[in-house]
Write an enzyme that holds these catalytic residues in place. Structure first.
Site, PDB file in Angstrom:
ATOM      1  N   LYS A 126     -41.685  11.642   6.893  1.00 14.65           N
ATOM      2  CA  LYS A 126     -41.271  13.044   7.029  1.00 14.65           C
ATOM      3  C   LYS A 126     -41.827  13.867   5.874  1.00 14.65           C
ATOM      4  CE  LYS A 126     -36.662  12.801   9.103  1.00 14.65           C
ATOM      5  NZ  LYS A 126     -35.260  13.152   8.831  1.00 14.65           N
ATOM      6  N   ASP A 159     -32.989  16.846  10.291  1.00 14.69           N
ATOM      7  CA  ASP A 159     -32.328  15.760  11.021  1.00 14.69           C
ATOM      8  C   ASP A 159     -32.910  15.773  12.423  1.00 14.69           C
ATOM      9  OD1 ASP A 159     -30.319  13.620  10.536  1.00 14.69           O
ATOM     10  OD2 ASP A 159     -29.548  14.414  12.420  1.00 14.69           O
ATOM     11  N   HIS A 188     -41.790  18.876  17.391  1.00 18.15           N
ATOM     12  CA  HIS A 188     -40.478  19.435  17.055  1.00 18.15           C
ATOM     13  C   HIS A 188     -40.443  19.892  15.593  1.00 18.15           C
ATOM     14  CE1 HIS A 188     -40.861  15.260  16.192  1.00 18.15           C
ATOM     15  NE2 HIS A 188     -39.641  15.065  15.756  1.00 18.15           N
TER      16      HIS A 188
HETATM   17  P1  ITT Z   1     -33.748  11.231   6.057  1.00 19.21           P
HETATM   18  O1  ITT Z   1     -32.362  11.319   6.664  1.00 19.21           O
HETATM   19  O2  ITT Z   1     -33.732  10.699   4.657  1.00 19.21           O
HETATM   20  O3  ITT Z   1     -34.528  12.481   6.205  1.00 19.21           O
HETATM   21  P2  ITT Z   1     -34.215   9.436   8.311  1.00 19.21           P
HETATM   22  O4  ITT Z   1     -35.422   8.726   8.827  1.00 19.21           O
HETATM   23  O5  ITT Z   1     -32.943   8.624   8.170  1.00 19.21           O
HETATM   24  O6  ITT Z   1     -34.585  10.117   6.894  1.00 19.21           O
HETATM   25  P3  ITT Z   1     -33.029  10.970  10.463  1.00 19.21           P
HETATM   26  O7  ITT Z   1     -31.645  10.507  10.207  1.00 19.21           O
HETATM   27  O8  ITT Z   1     -33.255  12.423  10.789  1.00 19.21           O
HETATM   28  O9  ITT Z   1     -33.953  10.700   9.199  1.00 19.21           O
HETATM   29  O10 ITT Z   1     -33.637  10.048  11.601  1.00 19.21           O
HETATM   30  C1  ITT Z   1     -34.737  10.478  12.327  1.00 19.21           C
HETATM   31  C2  ITT Z   1     -35.332   9.284  13.081  1.00 19.21           C
HETATM   32  O11 ITT Z   1     -35.805   9.760  14.348  1.00 19.21           O
HETATM   33  C3  ITT Z   1     -36.552   8.749  12.353  1.00 19.21           C
HETATM   34  O12 ITT Z   1     -36.196   7.709  11.442  1.00 19.21           O
HETATM   35  C4  ITT Z   1     -37.417   8.261  13.516  1.00 19.21           C
HETATM   36  O13 ITT Z   1     -36.998   6.991  13.930  1.00 19.21           O
HETATM   37  C5  ITT Z   1     -37.091   9.271  14.621  1.00 19.21           C
HETATM   38  N1  ITT Z   1     -38.048  10.407  14.584  1.00 19.21           N
HETATM   39  C6  ITT Z   1     -37.788  11.688  14.195  1.00 19.21           C
HETATM   40  N2  ITT Z   1     -38.901  12.437  14.246  1.00 19.21           N
HETATM   41  C7  ITT Z   1     -39.884  11.622  14.653  1.00 19.21           C
HETATM   42  C8  ITT Z   1     -41.269  11.801  14.880  1.00 19.21           C
HETATM   43  O14 ITT Z   1     -41.873  12.962  14.638  1.00 19.21           O
HETATM   44  N3  ITT Z   1     -41.971  10.751  15.299  1.00 19.21           N
HETATM   45  C9  ITT Z   1     -41.388   9.554  15.534  1.00 19.21           C
HETATM   46  N4  ITT Z   1     -40.099   9.296  15.314  1.00 19.21           N
HETATM   47  C10 ITT Z   1     -39.339  10.312  14.888  1.00 19.21           C
END
Ligand code: ITT
Length: 202
Positions: A12, A69, A180
């Site tokens: 991210k 998120d 997104h």
């Molecule tokens: P932070 O909370 O520290 O930001 P995280 O990975 O735990 O990191 P989230 O709780 O928002 O973040 O989880 C988002 C998950 O959704 C991420 O780990 C991926 O598995 C999936 N995801 C989100 N955006 C994505 C993308 O652009 N491409 C592929 N998978 C994605």
């Protein structure tokens, strides 16, 4: 303007840097600032969790913070994995194993019923009490097999119909242009520049 990326996910962070730079923002990481913040994601929606993360990082760092998120919503799985995307199937799984788990659960589902979308809520929070939350989605279809090596998470199984490719087969800039996260960050930049009222954005 420097903003702290309120995330512990290096993928991210890379996307934030890439997308925010041309919009006039320098994205700095928690590691750049020498801080470590773990936020318990207790919210019931992407928006609630984005707010929790942005507020926690802003108050710990003294910098404006931007949190994301996000997750994958699959219609044939009643919206799963949704807000649990990062930990779907258990915390010990790799991204590839999580993709495989989804493919196994959809093994009998034909392409016509494999609709899905990525959603992101993004919150900006600063020390002056300004807080803006925006959201965006991108529609797609879950592929039958993983394809491609770019991106992260569920990108290898997320087929983006206008290109016929998965997000992991698209060049990073091509993903950012339609994703997104790209759409939400561009909306946020517009809101921060005061071009319209962010309150109406979802
Ligand atoms: P932070 O909370 O520290 O930001 P995280 O990975 O735990 O990191 P989230 O709780 O928002 O973040 O989880 C988002 C998950 O959704 C991420 O780990 C991926 O598995 C999936 N995801 C989100 N955006 C994505 C993308 O652009 N491409 C592929 N998978 C994605």
């Amino acid at each position: 303007m420097r903003v702290l990326v309120a995330s512990n996910n290096p993928h991210k962070l890379e996307e934030f840097r890439r997308i925010l730079h041309p919009l006039g923002y320098t994205a700095v990481s928690p590691a750049d600032e020498g801080i470590a913040v773990e936020v318990e994601e207790t919210g019931r929606t992407f928006e609630e969790n984005a707010r929790l993360k942005a507020r926690a990082f802003a108050s710990r760092s003294g910098l404006p913070a931007v949190a994301d998120d996000s997750g994958l919503i699959i219609d044939a799985l009643d919206g799963e994995p949704g807000i649990y995307s990062a930990r779907y199937g258990g915390p010990g799984l790799t991204d590839a194993a999580r993709c495989r788990l989804i493919l196994d659960r959809l093994s009998d589902v034909p392409l016509a019923n494999r609709s899905a979308r990525f959603a992101a809520s993004i919150t900006y929070a600063d020390q002056g009490g300004r807080e803006i939350t925006v959201g965006a989605r991108v529609e797609g279809v879950i592929a039958h097999e993983p394809r491609g090596v770019d991106g992260f998470g569920y990108d290898p199984i997320f087929l983006y119909p206008p290109t016929g490719k998965t997000f992991a087969e698209m060049a990073p800039a091509q993903k950012d242009a339609v994703s997104h996260r790209g759409a939400a960050l561009r909306r946020l930049a517009e809101a921060l520049s005061g071009r319209f009222d962010a309150g109406i954005l979802r």
